[in-house]
Enzyme design. Structure first.
Site, short mmCIF file in Angstrom:
data_model
loop_
_atom_site.label_atom_id
_atom_site.label_comp_id
_atom_site.label_asym_id
_atom_site.label_seq_id
_atom_site.Cartn_x
_atom_site.Cartn_y
_atom_site.Cartn_z
N SER A 124 38.92 32.99 26.22
CA SER A 124 39.51 33.86 25.15
C SER A 124 40.73 32.94 25.02
O SER A 124 41.63 33.66 24.32
CB SER A 124 39.66 35.21 25.86
OG SER A 124 39.76 34.88 27.40
N HIS A 145 34.26 32.63 20.26
CA HIS A 145 34.71 33.81 20.74
C HIS A 145 34.22 34.93 20.67
O HIS A 145 34.34 35.69 19.44
CB HIS A 145 36.31 33.78 20.88
CG HIS A 145 37.13 34.78 21.56
ND1 HIS A 145 38.18 35.22 21.09
CD2 HIS A 145 36.92 35.19 22.72
CE1 HIS A 145 38.58 36.04 21.85
NE2 HIS A 145 37.85 36.18 23.12
N GLU A 157 35.07 34.58 16.74
CA GLU A 157 36.23 33.94 16.40
C GLU A 157 35.58 32.53 16.65
O GLU A 157 35.22 32.14 17.76
CB GLU A 157 37.27 34.10 17.24
CG GLU A 157 38.65 33.98 16.64
CD GLU A 157 39.67 34.67 17.48
OE1 GLU A 157 39.76 34.70 18.67
OE2 GLU A 157 40.83 34.87 16.97
N ASN A 195 43.78 36.93 20.49
CA ASN A 195 44.63 37.19 21.75
C ASN A 195 46.22 36.92 21.72
O ASN A 195 46.92 37.47 22.24
CB ASN A 195 44.04 36.43 22.96
CG ASN A 195 42.66 37.23 23.46
OD1 ASN A 195 42.91 38.74 23.53
ND2 ASN A 195 41.74 36.76 23.83
N1 3HC Z 1 27.56 47.09 26.09
C1 3HC Z 1 26.75 47.41 25.01
N2 3HC Z 1 27.29 48.35 24.25
C2 3HC Z 1 28.17 49.28 24.46
C3 3HC Z 1 28.83 49.05 25.99
C4 3HC Z 1 28.59 48.01 26.50
N3 3HC Z 1 29.36 47.53 27.65
N4 3HC Z 1 29.88 50.13 25.92
C5 3HC Z 1 29.56 50.98 24.77
N5 3HC Z 1 28.36 50.58 24.28
C6 3HC Z 1 27.84 50.97 22.93
C7 3HC Z 1 27.12 52.45 23.40
O1 3HC Z 1 26.16 52.28 24.09
C8 3HC Z 1 27.05 53.09 21.97
O2 3HC Z 1 26.14 52.48 21.19
P1 3HC Z 1 25.48 53.46 20.35
O3 3HC Z 1 26.25 53.96 19.08
O4 3HC Z 1 24.39 52.62 20.04
O5 3HC Z 1 24.84 54.73 21.22
C9 3HC Z 1 28.39 52.57 21.41
O6 3HC Z 1 29.02 51.43 21.82
C10 3HC Z 1 29.61 53.62 21.25
O7 3HC Z 1 29.79 53.79 22.64
P2 3HC Z 1 30.23 55.39 23.24
O8 3HC Z 1 29.90 56.38 22.14
O9 3HC Z 1 29.80 55.42 24.63
O10 3HC Z 1 31.96 55.40 23.18
P3 3HC Z 1 32.84 54.94 22.04
O11 3HC Z 1 32.40 55.68 20.63
O12 3HC Z 1 34.11 55.59 22.75
O13 3HC Z 1 32.74 53.53 22.11
C11 3HC Z 1 33.45 51.25 22.33
C12 3HC Z 1 32.84 52.54 23.09
C13 3HC Z 1 32.68 50.79 21.43
C14 3HC Z 1 33.88 50.41 23.57
C15 3HC Z 1 34.71 51.76 21.81
O14 3HC Z 1 35.55 52.55 22.72
C16 3HC Z 1 35.58 50.57 21.42
O15 3HC Z 1 35.37 49.96 20.16
N6 3HC Z 1 36.70 50.06 21.93
C17 3HC Z 1 37.58 49.07 21.63
C18 3HC Z 1 36.61 47.71 22.10
C19 3HC Z 1 37.65 46.51 21.64
O16 3HC Z 1 38.59 46.46 21.36
N7 3HC Z 1 36.97 45.44 22.25
C20 3HC Z 1 37.39 44.12 22.08
C21 3HC Z 1 38.25 43.86 23.53
S1 3HC Z 1 39.17 42.02 23.37
C22 3HC Z 1 37.96 41.03 23.65
O17 3HC Z 1 36.70 41.21 24.25
C23 3HC Z 1 38.50 39.64 23.62
C24 3HC Z 1 38.74 39.13 25.02
O18 3HC Z 1 39.21 37.84 24.76
C25 3HC Z 1 39.88 39.76 25.79
#
Ligand code: 3HC
Length: 287
Positions: A124, A145, A157, A195
């Site tokens: 990242s 990424h 990315e 990031n």
């Molecule tokens: N693995 C796989 N699928 C997952 C999961 C996981 N760890 N966590 C949640 N999900 C899936 C659920 O199973 C659900 O799938 P479905 O619609 O098929 O049933 C779907 O995501 C939605 O989950 P929920 O209904 O339980 O909950 P939410 O609607 O609150 O969504 C979320 C959860 C998708 C995590 C949402 O809150 C979100 O988009 N959050 C922001 C995530 C984000 O910004 N990620 C990027 C982080 S930065 C990064 O990764 C880069 C690094 O370099 C730092």
């Protein structure tokens, strides 16, 4: 992509959330056989449980049949040593966010894998150019990424180091697209685009909390309800892992010398306490 450049088998190094998410996505969306290596059997066990539970959910929701779920599962195998990845046309490294760890993995992979294999890192914030410099064939190294949770987030990315060849870049892009992802390209700058933008935002939210500007709930609510973010910044920092956020911010700060990337004192203290977010059961919130 034809002939010896086609991606037929994928290797994954690291069976954490990211590595297993990439493995599942490659085995389901791209229907490719995937071999996963991790030196920790505990990590492998947890990763396989995660895959099984996500596939069971897809069956339960009627998105795939039981047979399809079994097919996907059967395409994912666990290997006991890095050299078992030797027939992989593309390997994605998703190990710890540490330059020395990554350099040693890439140096080994460049000797194990065929000269035509693409060696991708899910880093990242670590320089692709720096990782590539540790291998015999730096032109095969590229940044791919992914975002957490990998099966859900639509973006990958793509980052070229100074040495990355155009063919490596386009093969990595084709793989990400076969996984059903949209691809953006970033230069090899600290934090890439994602990031470099996200980390100062998360850090600013932590500093708001530190200064007592608002409660953690209100900081998160402001972004969720005021700006339609799916999670507030403190929830998102917990979700990413506060140790990961700190490591990324330290890299950004060190490499740019720009104080806008300086991690807040509170973030450092949370990591000192072991309160690193969801995976620890405690971060800004309790889980
Ligand atoms: N693995 C796989 N699928 C997952 C999961 C996981 N760890 N966590 C949640 N999900 C899936 C659920 O199973 C659900 O799938 P479905 O619609 O098929 O049933 C779907 O995501 C939605 O989950 P929920 O209904 O339980 O909950 P939410 O609607 O609150 O969504 C979320 C959860 C998708 C995590 C949402 O809150 C979100 O988009 N959050 C922001 C995530 C984000 O910004 N990620 C990027 C982080 S930065 C990064 O990764 C880069 C690094 O370099 C730092």
């Amino acid at each position: 992509m034809a002939g010896h450049l086609a991606i037929r088998t994928v290797g994954i190094v690291g069976a954490g959330q990211m590595g297993m998410g990439i493995a599942l996505t490659a085995a389901s969306r791209a229907a490719l056989p995937v071999k996963v290596f991790d030196k920790s059997s505990q990590q492998i066990e947890g990763g396989l449980k995660l895959v099984a539970s996500l596939l069971a959910k897809d069956v339960h929701k009627g998105r795939i049949s039981t047979d399809e779920s079994k097919d996907v599962h059967s395409r994912i195998s666990v290997v006991s040593a890095l050299d078992k990845l030797k027939d992989c046309d593309l390997v994605v490294e998703a190990a710890a966010e540490n330059l020395l760890v990554k350099q040693s993995i890439f140096s080994a992979l460049s000797q194990i894998c065929a000269p035509s294999s693409v060696l991708a890192t899910n880093t990242s914030s670590i320089s692709i150019t720096k990782i590539a410099a540790s291998v015999a064939r730096p032109e095969m190294v590229v940044g791919l990424h992914f975002f957490n949770p990998v099966p859900v987030m639509k973006l990958v990315e793509l980052i070229a180091g100074l040495q990355t060849s155009p063919s490596t870049l386009s093969r990595a892009q084709s793989f990400a697209e076969a996984c059903g992802k949209e691809v953006t390209q970033s230069a090899d700058v600290p934090g890439f685009v994602s990031n470099a933008l996200l980390m100062p935002f998360l850090n600013e939210a932590i500093m708001c909390l530190e200064k007592g500007v608002a409660t953690k709930e209100d900081i998160d609510k402001t972004l969720r309800l005021g700006m339609a973010h799916p999670m507030g910044p403190l929830q998102l920092a917990d979700f990413i892992g506060l140790d990961t956020c700190l490591a990324i911010q330290q890299t950004l700060h060190r490499e740019t010398g720009d104080d806008k990337y300086r991690p807040s004192v509170l973030l450092g203290r949370m990591v000192d306490a072991g309160w690193v977010g969801r995976k620890a059961g405690k971060g800004f919130y309790e889980y």
